[in-house]
Enzyme design. Structure first.
Site, PDB file in Angstrom:
ATOM      1  N   ARG A   1       0.845  -1.196   0.000  1.00  0.00           N
ATOM      2  CA  ARG A   1       0.000   0.000   0.000  1.00  0.00           C
ATOM      3  C   ARG A   1       0.878   1.243   0.000  1.00  0.00           C
ATOM      4  O   ARG A   1       1.334   1.690   1.050  1.00  0.00           O
ATOM      5  CB  ARG A   1      -0.920  -0.016   1.229  1.00  0.00           C
TER       6      ARG A   1
ATOM      7  N   ASP B   1       1.770   5.120  -0.025  1.00  0.00           N
ATOM      8  CA  ASP B   1       1.095   6.241   0.623  1.00  0.00           C
ATOM      9  C   ASP B   1       0.735   7.327  -0.377  1.00  0.00           C
ATOM     10  O   ASP B   1       1.189   7.324  -1.522  1.00  0.00           O
ATOM     11  CB  ASP B   1       2.003   6.837   1.708  1.00  0.00           C
TER      12      ASP B   1
ATOM     13  N   ARG C   1      10.790   6.197   4.111  1.00  0.00           N
ATOM     14  CA  ARG C   1      10.828   7.655   4.311  1.00  0.00           C
ATOM     15  C   ARG C   1      11.394   8.022   5.679  1.00  0.00           C
ATOM     16  O   ARG C   1      12.057   9.055   5.828  1.00  0.00           O
ATOM     17  CB  ARG C   1       9.428   8.235   4.121  1.00  0.00           C
TER      18      ARG C   1
END
Length: 257
Positions: A50, A52, A210
């Site tokens: 998934r 973002d 990230r």
């Protein structure tokens, strides 16, 4: 019944991420709508992961089951005819019925692009993190090497609402949350005006790449030393690591099975 495996590329800038959400435009929802128009079926395609909001993909892998007899080459063309130009189906293949885009995945590769020059071209701004300030790039490269291997990456994991919901629904006995992942390679490369992070792992936690990049930036600024990354890993505490880097620079490059 046929199980189809799609390879997908998308510009995530205008999407609220991969996963279907009420009152939001997502990649999964957009693809599901396109599949419905082509096959006449209501399906929810399953992605390898998934991504973002704002994150891009060069090789997202998707599976869905269909009763449609349309040849795979025609499905590629038909889907691309109805999808927005920000989403492209690169390939459609027949897969075994037990093949699943996420559950069958063995490794994923991500890329993160930092643009280092003083002025970021407007046509690049949505696809990089513009960071023109001084950085010790060799120190960042050394720090990246320290996350290779198998570790508990809790310090680099944001709370994942989906995992929390599953835990609460199934209970701790049926749904064990593990933040242990294996990183096969982790390195920084200078590519012209860009400093690019490449990481390949068995899997990744919510915001993990990230958060790694945000921590490596602190090493580059001199706020942390490269060796502090080992201490942060051992802390298993999100507050010990750096801030989350912007979504715009992150790409899912590919998935291996």
């Amino acid at each position: 019944m046929r199980n189809l495996k799609l390879t997908l590329a998308y510009d995530g800038s205008d999407f609220a991420g991969w996963q279907v959400q009420p009152d939001a435009t997502t990649v999964q929802g957009t693809l599901a709508s396109a599949i419905g128009r082509v096959t006449g079926e209501k399906v929810l395609p399953q992605g390898s992961g998934r991504t973002d909001a704002g994150v891009h993909a060069l090789g997202q892998v998707v599976t869905f089951v269909t009763e449609s007899s349309v040849p795979t080459v025609n499905i590629v063309k038909a889907l691309n005819d109805v999808l927005p130009v920000s989403v492209r189906v690169l390939e459609v293949e027949e897969a075994a019925l037990d093949f699943h885009a996420r559950k069958s995945a063995r490794a994923k590769t991500y890329r993160y692009r930092i643009y280092r020059a003083g002025i970021c071209p407007p046509f690049l701004a949505r696809y990089v993190w513009h960071y023109p300030f001084p950085l010790d790039e060799p120190a960042m490269a050394h720090a990246a090497e320290l996350v290779e291997g198998e570790h508990d990456f809790s310090s680099f994991a944001a709370v994942d609402p989906e995992r929390v919901r599953a835990f609460n629904h199934e209970g701790p006995c049926k749904f064990e949350i593990s933040n242990i992942r294996r990183i096969f390679s982790s390195n920084w490369q200078r590519q012209g005006d860009e400093f690019v992070y490449m990481v390949k792992g068995s899997g990744f936690l919510h915001h993990m790449v990230r958060n790694l990049v945000g921590t490596f930036i602190l090493v580059g600024k001199g706020t942390l030393q490269a060796e502090d990354v080992t201490r942060i890993l051992q802390a298993r505490d999100r507050s010990a690591a750096g801030a989350t880097a912007p979504a715009s620079g992150l790409y899912l490059v590919g998935v291996e099975y």
